[in-house]
Design a protein around this motif. Structure first.
Motif, short mmCIF file in Angstrom:
data_model
loop_
_atom_site.label_atom_id
_atom_site.label_comp_id
_atom_site.label_asym_id
_atom_site.label_seq_id
_atom_site.Cartn_x
_atom_site.Cartn_y
_atom_site.Cartn_z
N LYS A 169 39.74 0.51 45.00
CA LYS A 169 40.48 1.16 46.08
C LYS A 169 41.78 0.45 46.39
N CYS A 170 42.77 1.24 46.75
CA CYS A 170 44.04 0.67 47.22
C CYS A 170 43.78 -0.06 48.53
N GLU A 171 44.29 -1.27 48.66
CA GLU A 171 44.01 -2.07 49.86
C GLU A 171 44.84 -1.65 51.07
N ILE A 172 45.78 -0.74 50.85
CA ILE A 172 46.53 -0.22 51.99
C ILE A 172 46.01 1.15 52.42
N CYS A 173 45.91 2.09 51.47
CA CYS A 173 45.57 3.46 51.87
C CYS A 173 44.18 3.89 51.41
N SER A 174 43.46 3.02 50.71
CA SER A 174 42.11 3.31 50.21
C SER A 174 42.07 4.39 49.14
N LEU A 184 46.67 -2.09 44.65
CA LEU A 184 47.50 -1.09 45.32
C LEU A 184 47.70 0.13 44.43
N CYS A 185 47.77 1.30 45.07
CA CYS A 185 48.12 2.50 44.32
C CYS A 185 49.62 2.48 44.09
N ASN A 186 50.10 3.40 43.28
CA ASN A 186 51.53 3.40 42.95
C ASN A 186 52.42 3.57 44.18
N ARG A 187 52.01 4.49 45.05
CA ARG A 187 52.80 4.74 46.26
C ARG A 187 52.91 3.48 47.12
N CYS A 188 51.76 2.85 47.38
CA CYS A 188 51.78 1.68 48.26
C CYS A 188 52.44 0.49 47.60
N TYR A 189 52.33 0.41 46.29
CA TYR A 189 52.99 -0.69 45.58
C TYR A 189 54.50 -0.60 45.79
ZN LIG Z 1 47.76 3.10 48.51
#
Ligand SMILES: [Zn+2]
Length: 152
Positions: free
Chosen positions: A2-7, A23-28
């Motif tokens: 899971k992305c640690e910002i948005c899950s 992190l997912c691409n967006r949050c990265y």
């Molecule tokens: Zn994310």
């Protein structure tokens, strides 16, 4: 993972940063550096949060139910792609006269409006503005606004 910002579970990788965050691409993209748009307009140096602090702010601004980043003052959905949008995700100092942290994620237009003001002042001024620009304007609010705006 899971992305640690948005899950989000989409394309999450352990990113090359210290300490590593999934992190997912967006949050990265968002997490790379704090986007302080307040570029030292005065003489004072304006601090920006450290990278980990910035990521924790992003975590807090993420609204899981709505699936978006939210302005911490207005709760409106933030735009994370268009830097010219009034809704663009901005870093804000809640009290710009003091470099004491107190950062928030807010919409660009909120940041512009509260430039020079601290958060308490901003909260006081905005409802007064609503009263004075409404038709007909509220006389008591005009007086209060005049008094409040004697200084920033
Ligand atoms: Zn994310």
């Amino acid at each position: 993972m899971k992305c640690e910002i948005c899950s989000s579970t989409k394309t999450t990788k352990n990113r090359p940063c210290r300490p590593p965050w999934n992190l997912c691409n967006r949050c990265y993209k968002l997490s790379k550096k704090p986007n302080s748009n307040r570029r030292n307009r005065g003489r004072k140096k304006v601090d920006v949060p450290k990278r980990n602090e910035w990521r924790r702010m992003l975590q807090k601004a993420w609204n899981r139910d709505r699936g978006c980043f939210e302005c911490k003052i207005t709760h409106i959905k933030l735009n994370i792609n268009d830097k010219d949008s009034p809704l663009y995700l901005n870093l804000d100092h809640s009290n710009p006269s003091k470099n004491n942290g107190g950062y928030m994620i807010v919409a660009a237009f909120v940041n512009e409006m509260k430039h020079k003001m601290n958060l308490n002042k901003f909260r006081k001024i905005v409802p007064l503005l609503r009263d004075v620009i409404s038709n007909p304007p509220k006389t008591s609010s005009i007086k209060e606004l005049e008094h409040s705006m004697k200084r920033w």
